[in-house]
Design a protein around this motif. Structure first.
Motif, PDB file in Angstrom:
ATOM      1  N   HIS A  70       0.809  -1.228   0.000  1.00 43.72           N
ATOM      2  CA  HIS A  70       0.000   0.000   0.000  1.00 43.72           C
ATOM      3  C   HIS A  70       0.844   1.280   0.000  1.00 43.72           C
ATOM      4  N   SER A  71       2.043   1.217  -0.553  1.00 37.84           N
ATOM      5  CA  SER A  71       2.884   2.411  -0.609  1.00 37.84           C
ATOM      6  C   SER A  71       2.520   3.327  -1.771  1.00 37.84           C
ATOM      7  N   ALA A  72       1.727   2.830  -2.701  1.00 33.01           N
ATOM      8  CA  ALA A  72       1.262   3.630  -3.836  1.00 33.01           C
ATOM      9  C   ALA A  72      -0.231   3.393  -4.021  1.00 33.01           C
ATOM     10  N   ALA A  73      -0.926   4.445  -4.449  1.00 32.45           N
ATOM     11  CA  ALA A  73      -2.365   4.355  -4.649  1.00 32.45           C
ATOM     12  C   ALA A  73      -2.763   5.195  -5.851  1.00 32.45           C
ATOM     13  N   LEU A  74      -3.758   4.735  -6.563  1.00 33.74           N
ATOM     14  CA  LEU A  74      -4.286   5.448  -7.718  1.00 33.74           C
ATOM     15  C   LEU A  74      -5.781   5.202  -7.791  1.00 33.74           C
ATOM     16  N   ALA A  75      -6.523   6.230  -8.159  1.00 33.19           N
ATOM     17  CA  ALA A  75      -7.952   6.089  -8.411  1.00 33.19           C
ATOM     18  C   ALA A  75      -8.261   6.762  -9.736  1.00 33.19           C
ATOM     19  N   ALA A  76      -9.023   6.076 -10.562  1.00 40.94           N
ATOM     20  CA  ALA A  76      -9.463   6.627 -11.839  1.00 40.94           C
ATOM     21  C   ALA A  76     -10.952   6.370 -11.977  1.00 40.94           C
ATOM     22  N   ASN A  77     -11.642   7.359 -12.520  1.00 45.66           N
ATOM     23  CA  ASN A  77     -13.083   7.259 -12.683  1.00 45.66           C
ATOM     24  C   ASN A  77     -13.436   7.084 -14.155  1.00 45.66           C
ATOM     25  N   ALA A  78     -14.389   6.196 -14.419  1.00 50.13           N
ATOM     26  CA  ALA A  78     -14.860   5.972 -15.777  1.00 50.13           C
ATOM     27  C   ALA A  78     -15.566   7.231 -16.288  1.00 50.13           C
ATOM     28  N   PRO A  79     -15.708   7.357 -17.599  1.00 54.31           N
ATOM     29  CA  PRO A  79     -16.440   8.511 -18.135  1.00 54.31           C
ATOM     30  C   PRO A  79     -17.827   8.626 -17.504  1.00 54.31           C
ATOM     31  N   ASN A  80     -18.204   9.835 -17.167  1.00 54.09           N
ATOM     32  CA  ASN A  80     -19.518  10.155 -16.585  1.00 54.09           C
ATOM     33  C   ASN A  80     -19.752   9.554 -15.206  1.00 54.09           C
ATOM     34  N   ALA A  81     -18.721   9.127 -14.518  1.00 55.70           N
ATOM     35  CA  ALA A  81     -18.882   8.529 -13.192  1.00 55.70           C
ATOM     36  C   ALA A  81     -19.490   9.515 -12.208  1.00 55.70           C
ATOM     37  N   GLU A  82     -19.071  10.772 -12.268  1.00 50.97           N
ATOM     38  CA  GLU A  82     -19.558  11.751 -11.290  1.00 50.97           C
ATOM     39  C   GLU A  82     -21.074  11.897 -11.323  1.00 50.97           C
ATOM     40  N   SER A  83     -21.696  11.705 -12.479  1.00 55.54           N
ATOM     41  CA  SER A  83     -23.151  11.837 -12.578  1.00 55.54           C
ATOM     42  C   SER A  83     -23.877  10.690 -11.877  1.00 55.54           C
ATOM     43  N   LYS A  84     -23.181   9.595 -11.591  1.00 51.74           N
ATOM     44  CA  LYS A  84     -23.794   8.430 -10.940  1.00 51.74           C
ATOM     45  C   LYS A  84     -23.665   8.462  -9.417  1.00 51.74           C
ATOM     46  N   VAL A  85     -22.824   9.355  -8.914  1.00 51.09           N
ATOM     47  CA  VAL A  85     -22.548   9.408  -7.483  1.00 51.09           C
ATOM     48  C   VAL A  85     -23.724  10.051  -6.751  1.00 51.09           C
ATOM     49  N   ALA A  86     -24.112   9.454  -5.636  1.00 52.96           N
ATOM     50  CA  ALA A  86     -25.241   9.950  -4.846  1.00 52.96           C
ATOM     51  C   ALA A  86     -24.974  11.365  -4.331  1.00 52.96           C
ATOM     52  N   SER A  87     -26.020  12.164  -4.277  1.00 47.30           N
ATOM     53  CA  SER A  87     -25.883  13.547  -3.794  1.00 47.30           C
ATOM     54  C   SER A  87     -25.390  13.578  -2.349  1.00 47.30           C
ATOM     55  N   GLY A 115      10.090   5.424  -8.664  1.00 46.47           N
ATOM     56  CA  GLY A 115       9.363   5.056  -9.875  1.00 46.47           C
ATOM     57  C   GLY A 115       7.976   4.500  -9.640  1.00 46.47           C
ATOM     58  N   LEU A 116       7.495   4.525  -8.399  1.00 49.94           N
ATOM     59  CA  LEU A 116       6.172   3.962  -8.116  1.00 49.94           C
ATOM     60  C   LEU A 116       5.045   4.775  -8.756  1.00 49.94           C
ATOM     61  N   GLY A 117       5.182   6.091  -8.757  1.00 49.29           N
ATOM     62  CA  GLY A 117       4.148   6.934  -9.366  1.00 49.29           C
ATOM     63  C   GLY A 117       3.991   6.631 -10.842  1.00 49.29           C
ATOM     64  N   ALA A 118       5.095   6.626 -11.571  1.00 48.18           N
ATOM     65  CA  ALA A 118       5.046   6.305 -13.002  1.00 48.18           C
ATOM     66  C   ALA A 118       4.559   4.874 -13.210  1.00 48.18           C
ATOM     67  N   GLY A 119       5.031   3.943 -12.384  1.00 44.78           N
ATOM     68  CA  GLY A 119       4.653   2.540 -12.532  1.00 44.78           C
ATOM     69  C   GLY A 119       3.166   2.296 -12.353  1.00 44.78           C
ATOM     70  N   ILE A 120       2.576   2.933 -11.359  1.00 46.17           N
ATOM     71  CA  ILE A 120       1.154   2.705 -11.103  1.00 46.17           C
ATOM     72  C   ILE A 120       0.290   3.349 -12.191  1.00 46.17           C
ATOM     73  N   ILE A 121       0.748   4.477 -12.726  1.00 47.65           N
ATOM     74  CA  ILE A 121       0.017   5.107 -13.838  1.00 47.65           C
ATOM     75  C   ILE A 121       0.129   4.244 -15.087  1.00 47.65           C
ATOM     76  N   GLU A 122       1.308   3.719 -15.366  1.00 48.58           N
ATOM     77  CA  GLU A 122       1.478   2.821 -16.519  1.00 48.58           C
ATOM     78  C   GLU A 122       0.601   1.581 -16.376  1.00 48.58           C
ATOM     79  N   TYR A 123       0.482   1.063 -15.150  1.00 48.19           N
ATOM     80  CA  TYR A 123      -0.390  -0.094 -14.919  1.00 48.19           C
ATOM     81  C   TYR A 123      -1.830   0.259 -15.292  1.00 48.19           C
ATOM     82  N   LEU A 124      -2.292   1.420 -14.856  1.00 49.52           N
ATOM     83  CA  LEU A 124      -3.658   1.859 -15.187  1.00 49.52           C
ATOM     84  C   LEU A 124      -3.832   1.947 -16.698  1.00 49.52           C
TER      85      LEU A 124
END
Length: 190
Positions: free
Chosen positions: A66-83, A129-138
């Motif tokens: 857990h030394s690196a973390a990344l979150a990415a949202n699919a297109p239009n994800a924000e419109s699905k999130v509860a108010s 190189g963890l930042g670049a590595g986790i982005i490349e994984y995504l």
């Protein structure tokens, strides 16, 4: 070589801590998140965004320690999130110099882009190189799903990040100068 994987619900709490540490001195969060209980607020904000936005409507990536973390949202994800989620997020920001300020950032340069919403590495692991590595994984994970390049966009308020993202084929399409706030680079990978 670091091995990355898709995170699960069990990973969210330690990843929230990783991201709160990674964003301890980040210009945008220092400007938008209230200073009282700042680190606790950051951890709670990250947990909320991971658990209620990225996990159900995108992808969360980590490594085994857990030394690196990344979150990415699919297109239009924000419109699905509860108010309710948005209300809790606003409450967690607290009273800061931006509480009454509305900042409009440009839309993604390419429609139907994934949003790289957050990426962070614990301070003691940075520079490996963890930042670049986790982005490349995504990027590899998204591209392999359709055998094509998936567009991904992001925003950053740290000029060091701009150089990293440019190495990963992101290009700046807008720079927003906020009065009394940090600059925001909007970047796109097509």
């Amino acid at each position: 070589m670091q091995k990355f994987r898709v995170a699960t619900e069990e990973d969210i709490e330690p990843l929230s801590e990783t991201l709160s540490e990674a964003f301890r001195d980040y210009p945008w969060t220092n400007w938008t998140v209230a200073p009282d209980n700042h680190q606790s607020r950051l951890a709670q904000i990250q947990e909320l965004c991971l658990r209620e936005i990225a996990l159900p409507y995108g992808i969360v990536v980590t490594n085994d320690n857990h030394s690196a973390a990344l979150a990415a949202n699919a297109p239009n994800a924000e419109s699905k999130v509860a108010s309710q989620t948005w209300k809790r997020l606003t409450s967690l920001l607290g009273s800061s110099q931006t509480s009454d300020l509305v900042v409009e950032l440009p839309q993604a340069a390419v429609s139907n882009s994934w949003e790289l919403s957050t990426v962070g590495v614990r301070p003691e692991y940075q520079g490996r190189g963890l930042g670049a590595g986790i982005i490349e994984y995504l990027i590899d994970s998204l591209d392999s799903q359709v055998n094509s390049r998936i567009p991904v966009h992001l925003e950053t308020s740290d000029p060091r990040n701009v150089r990293l993202y440019e190495k990963l084929e992101f290009q700046v399409y807008s720079l927003t100068q906020i009065p009394s706030g940090p600059p925001v680079w909007s970047m796109q990978r097509e």
